[in-house]
Motif scaffolding. Structure first.
Motif, short mmCIF file in Angstrom:
data_model
loop_
_atom_site.label_atom_id
_atom_site.label_comp_id
_atom_site.label_asym_id
_atom_site.label_seq_id
_atom_site.Cartn_x
_atom_site.Cartn_y
_atom_site.Cartn_z
N ALA A 164 0.82 -1.21 0.00
CA ALA A 164 0.00 0.00 0.00
C ALA A 164 0.85 1.26 0.00
N THR A 165 1.87 1.31 0.85
CA THR A 165 2.69 2.52 0.92
C THR A 165 3.58 2.67 -0.32
N ASP A 166 4.06 1.55 -0.84
CA ASP A 166 4.89 1.62 -2.04
C ASP A 166 4.12 2.17 -3.23
N GLN A 167 2.85 1.78 -3.32
CA GLN A 167 2.04 2.15 -4.47
C GLN A 167 1.38 3.52 -4.31
N ALA A 168 1.07 3.91 -3.08
CA ALA A 168 0.22 5.08 -2.89
C ALA A 168 0.91 6.28 -2.25
N SER A 169 2.15 6.15 -1.80
CA SER A 169 2.78 7.26 -1.08
C SER A 169 4.26 7.37 -1.41
N ARG A 170 4.76 8.60 -1.31
CA ARG A 170 6.18 8.84 -1.50
C ARG A 170 6.91 9.06 -0.18
N TRP A 171 6.15 9.22 0.92
CA TRP A 171 6.81 9.55 2.18
C TRP A 171 6.47 8.60 3.33
N LEU A 172 5.46 7.74 3.17
CA LEU A 172 5.13 6.79 4.23
C LEU A 172 5.96 5.53 4.10
N ASP A 173 6.23 4.90 5.25
CA ASP A 173 7.03 3.68 5.24
C ASP A 173 6.47 2.72 6.28
N VAL A 174 6.92 1.48 6.23
CA VAL A 174 6.49 0.43 7.16
C VAL A 174 7.69 -0.04 7.96
N ASP A 175 7.56 -0.05 9.27
CA ASP A 175 8.61 -0.57 10.14
C ASP A 175 8.15 -1.92 10.69
N PRO A 176 8.82 -3.02 10.34
CA PRO A 176 8.39 -4.35 10.78
C PRO A 176 8.85 -4.74 12.18
N TRP A 177 9.57 -3.85 12.87
CA TRP A 177 10.15 -4.20 14.17
C TRP A 177 9.12 -4.77 15.14
N GLU A 178 8.00 -4.08 15.31
CA GLU A 178 6.98 -4.55 16.24
C GLU A 178 6.39 -5.88 15.77
N ALA A 179 6.18 -6.01 14.47
CA ALA A 179 5.52 -7.19 13.91
C ALA A 179 6.32 -8.47 14.10
N ILE A 180 7.65 -8.36 14.13
CA ILE A 180 8.47 -9.56 14.21
C ILE A 180 8.86 -9.94 15.63
N GLN A 181 8.32 -9.23 16.61
CA GLN A 181 8.59 -9.58 18.00
C GLN A 181 7.80 -10.83 18.39
N LYS A 182 8.40 -11.69 19.21
CA LYS A 182 7.72 -12.89 19.68
C LYS A 182 6.66 -12.57 20.73
N GLU A 183 6.87 -11.49 21.47
CA GLU A 183 5.93 -11.09 22.50
C GLU A 183 5.27 -9.77 22.13
N TYR A 184 4.07 -9.56 22.64
CA TYR A 184 3.34 -8.32 22.39
C TYR A 184 4.09 -7.14 22.98
N GLN A 185 4.24 -6.09 22.19
CA GLN A 185 4.95 -4.89 22.64
C GLN A 185 3.95 -3.76 22.91
N PRO A 186 3.85 -3.27 24.13
CA PRO A 186 2.98 -2.13 24.42
C PRO A 186 3.35 -0.93 23.56
N THR A 187 2.37 -0.08 23.30
CA THR A 187 2.57 1.09 22.45
C THR A 187 3.70 1.96 22.96
N ALA A 188 3.82 2.09 24.28
CA ALA A 188 4.89 2.92 24.85
C ALA A 188 6.26 2.40 24.43
N ILE A 189 6.42 1.09 24.40
CA ILE A 189 7.69 0.49 24.01
C ILE A 189 7.98 0.74 22.53
N VAL A 190 6.93 0.65 21.71
CA VAL A 190 7.10 0.88 20.27
C VAL A 190 7.53 2.32 20.01
N LEU A 191 6.95 3.27 20.72
CA LEU A 191 7.35 4.67 20.55
C LEU A 191 8.78 4.89 21.02
N ASP A 192 9.17 4.19 22.09
CA ASP A 192 10.56 4.27 22.55
C ASP A 192 11.52 3.75 21.48
N HIS A 193 11.09 2.72 20.76
CA HIS A 193 11.90 2.16 19.66
C HIS A 193 12.14 3.23 18.59
#
Length: 295
Positions: free
Chosen positions: A114-143
């Motif tokens: 979606a971002t590749d086709q529809a945007s020039r400035w948005l990107d996807v960060d897979p860091w949260e998605a590849i974690q084995k455990e659920y990461q609270p939003t606060a931790i993701v923002l710290d990342h």
């Protein structure tokens, strides 16, 4: 959302090299923070650089998810002293175990398409998605804080100096409603997310945001509310329902994402990450068995 799963307010997430090498899944060994679409320097050094981060399931991603970033960028441009330097979608990991959640692999792929086709400035960060455990939003923002302001040292100005970037969460009005509901979010997470970072909230139809904001008065100066000038009530839940009923979602979801969903047989039943090819294989095996028995 991070209900009652928090770390202490004001305490940055420790992502030291030693922790990376010993406590993270093997998939993270190949992880690299995506920076190719970030602005490299400020257009106006008098402004505060702003990074927008949207956390969510994105199962699947819709045009409203993308529109939220555009609305936030317009709001920042015309109503604040911020200059947007980038925007990221951060899909939640499989550990979230939400109903209708396709696998992280599929959701990351769809958001990238979606971002590749529809945007020039948005990107996807897979860091949260590849974690084995659920990461609270606060931790993701710290990342993101670590990657942008520690590793990258902020953003360059025309003077040659570098300026720290303001990291904010981008979300729908339903998030603010949950934040104002007692017992859903821990006080530590609220103070960390709203106090340390802040949030851009996009209003949604049927959401009484004023009452929610009244309960979040201590952090009101760090909450920016964006009105939808053109109402859009699309949601991933509705998209999944349409797909299950074999109804069209064209022009609600980017066409390449629809193609991906059809190719992988997603959302055809309650098993969101099942494959149509696997079903076909099962059907063929069953028919072959029946034919053998009848022979």
């Amino acid at each position: 959302m991070a209900p009652l799963q928090s770390h202490k307010a004001g305490q940055a997430y420790d992502i030291s090299t030693s922790e990376r090498s010993t406590n993270r899944p093997n998939e993270l060994n190949d992880y690299a923070f995506p920076r190719s679409r970030l602005k490299q320097s400020m257009n106006d050094s008098s402004k505060t650089p702003l990074l927008l981060v949207a956390c969510g399931s994105f199962s699947p991603i819709t045009y409203l998810h993308l529109r939220m970033f555009e609305m936030a960028a317009d709001y920042a441009k015309y109503n604040t002293n911020f200059e947007v330097i980038g925007g990221y979608l951060s899909p939640v990991s499989d550990a979230y175990r939400k109903a209708g959640l396709a696998s992280a692999e599929h959701r990351v792929a769809m958001t990238r398409i979606a971002t590749d086709q529809a945007s020039r400035w948005l990107d996807v960060d897979p860091w949260e998605a590849i974690q084995k455990e659920y990461q609270p939003t606060a931790i993701v923002l710290d990342h993101f804080e670590h990657e942008i302001n520690v590793v990258q040292r902020g953003i360059a100005m025309d003077t040659g100096e570098r300026k720290s970037v303001k990291i904010v969460l981008l979300a729908g009005a339903d998030l603010i409603q949950t934040m104002s509901t007692p017992g859903v979010w821990s006080q530590e997470d609220l103070n960390h997310i709203l106090g340390r970072y802040g949030v851009f909230i996009v209003e949604r139809t049927g959401t009484d945001i004023d009452d929610a904001l009244a309960a979040l008065t201590p952090w009101r100066q760090n909450i920016w509310v964006i009105q939808q000038l053109i109402q859009n009530d699309v949601s991933s839940t509705k998209i999944r329902l349409f797909l299950k009923r074999e109804m069209s979602v064209r022009y609600l979801v980017p066409a390449p994402v629809i193609n991906y969903i059809e190719e992988h047989g997603l959302y055809e039943d309650d098993g969101a990450s099942s494959s149509i090819h696997e079903k076909d294989k099962e059907s063929r095996c069953k028919l072959a068995a029946e034919a053998s028995e009848s022979g």
